[in-house]
Design a protein around this motif. Sequence first.
Motif, short mmCIF file in Angstrom:
data_model
loop_
_atom_site.label_atom_id
_atom_site.label_comp_id
_atom_site.label_asym_id
_atom_site.label_seq_id
_atom_site.Cartn_x
_atom_site.Cartn_y
_atom_site.Cartn_z
N LYS A 53 -6.34 8.02 5.23
CA LYS A 53 -6.55 6.68 5.75
C LYS A 53 -5.58 5.72 5.06
O LYS A 53 -5.54 5.64 3.83
CB LYS A 53 -7.98 6.25 5.43
N LYS A 54 -4.83 5.01 5.88
CA LYS A 54 -3.90 4.05 5.29
C LYS A 54 -4.66 2.85 4.76
O LYS A 54 -5.51 2.29 5.45
CB LYS A 54 -2.90 3.57 6.33
N LYS A 55 -4.34 2.44 3.56
CA LYS A 55 -4.96 1.23 3.04
C LYS A 55 -4.22 0.02 3.61
O LYS A 55 -3.11 0.15 4.11
CB LYS A 55 -4.87 1.22 1.52
N LYS A 56 -4.85 -1.13 3.52
CA LYS A 56 -4.19 -2.34 4.04
C LYS A 56 -2.96 -2.67 3.18
O LYS A 56 -2.73 -2.06 2.15
CB LYS A 56 -5.18 -3.51 4.01
N ASN A 57 -2.23 -3.65 3.57
CA ASN A 57 -1.05 -4.13 2.83
C ASN A 57 0.00 -3.05 2.61
O ASN A 57 0.41 -2.77 1.49
CB ASN A 57 -1.46 -4.73 1.47
N GLY A 58 0.37 -2.41 3.69
CA GLY A 58 1.48 -1.45 3.58
C GLY A 58 1.13 -0.12 2.96
O GLY A 58 2.01 0.57 2.46
N GLY A 59 -0.15 0.23 2.97
CA GLY A 59 -0.55 1.53 2.43
C GLY A 59 0.13 2.65 3.21
O GLY A 59 0.48 2.47 4.38
N LYS A 60 0.32 3.77 2.56
CA LYS A 60 1.07 4.86 3.19
C LYS A 60 0.27 6.15 3.22
O LYS A 60 -0.65 6.34 2.43
CB LYS A 60 2.38 5.08 2.42
N HIS A 61 0.70 7.06 4.09
CA HIS A 61 0.12 8.40 4.13
C HIS A 61 0.61 9.18 2.92
O HIS A 61 1.69 8.89 2.37
CB HIS A 61 0.54 9.11 5.41
N PRO A 62 -0.14 10.23 2.53
CA PRO A 62 0.29 11.03 1.37
C PRO A 62 1.74 11.52 1.48
O PRO A 62 2.48 11.47 0.51
CB PRO A 62 -0.69 12.21 1.39
N GLU A 63 2.14 11.97 2.67
CA GLU A 63 3.51 12.49 2.83
C GLU A 63 4.55 11.43 2.46
O GLU A 63 5.57 11.74 1.87
CB GLU A 63 3.76 12.93 4.28
N GLU A 64 4.24 10.18 2.83
CA GLU A 64 5.20 9.10 2.53
C GLU A 64 5.23 8.82 1.02
O GLU A 64 6.29 8.61 0.44
CB GLU A 64 4.80 7.83 3.28
#
Length: 313
Positions: free
Chosen positions: A255-266
């Motif tokens: 689950k992407k967090k708010k404020n530009g959160g990223k996926h694990p791969e990223e």
Amino acid sequence: MAFLTHFPIAPIHHQTQTLFTRFILSPKPKPLLIFASLSSPQPATSHFSSTPSSSLEPLQDISTTEQPTLQIAKEKLFIPPETEICSEKPPRILKGSNIVLSKYARDAQVISAEFVKSSVETEACPSDGSPEFALVGRSNVGKSSLLNSIVKRKKLALTSKKPGKTQCINHFRINDSWYLVDLPGYGYASAPNELRKDWNKFTRDYFLNRSTLVSVFLLIDASIPAKKIDLEYASWLGQNQVPMTIIFTKCDKRKKKKNGGKHPEENVQDFQDLISEYFEAVPPWIMTSSVTNQGRDEILLHMSQLRNYWLKH
Ligand code: GDP
């Protein structure tokens, strides 16, 4: 990032041959794109047998995947020594990692695991000469969960969390032949700066002087962006030529967090980009989750090939 600038590129390893010597010395090859999976592993049984084997036979059946793949340039792979990659014979890459399998990868199943001792200094650690792997990471990174997942015991790692043991070097003997070592976590949010830097004093001697240490497994939380303290830790290990494998934890947290959160791969990619500034070559890395057991068997196979190579040289 200014703090990175005072860490030099990891110098060339001049000591006896290790898996990393050749890795670091290898000239950078022309990039060749290879497909490797970043997805969860299938239930792992196919490439493990239930009993330890003394055979030097390479594994025949490394699991493959139908899932999304990531292209990894050849120069970003971890290629163990005595392992050739050519166009006729594509490499076998451990799922969710950049690690090429070598002929040294063999049975990796954990049959037995027992807590041996807590030590407060390197000299007090077990002295039987068995190879060992040290797990280290920021507090809350998932170190205990990973340790329990590796040994398939729900509570073994609790031993290291008992009062008086959290700041110790805790040795667990696996299959009566090698050790997993649980090192104190670093970066406690509530600790004063002095204490936060304590890892440097406490574990420094262990990293630099423990002759049976095959590789440090540095745990990095892939569900959040890279932390400065993790980058500093990785950099210190590189600078001091301590062999390191990066274990990305919590890769199930999609689950992407708010404020530009990223996926694990990223986050995994970002972390590698950041450390590439002070490593000559990308260290081996594996994506894991203690919830789904992703990466568990890959860690064990990687440990087996490092260990078997180490024992032979
Ligand atoms: P330690 O302080 O590094 O030993 O971390 P723990 O193993 O105690 O884990 C810290 C927290 O992260 C706990 O709430 C765990 O349930 C959670 N956790 C650990 N590993 C994973 C994982 O792979 N996936 C997810 N989603 N949560 C995890």
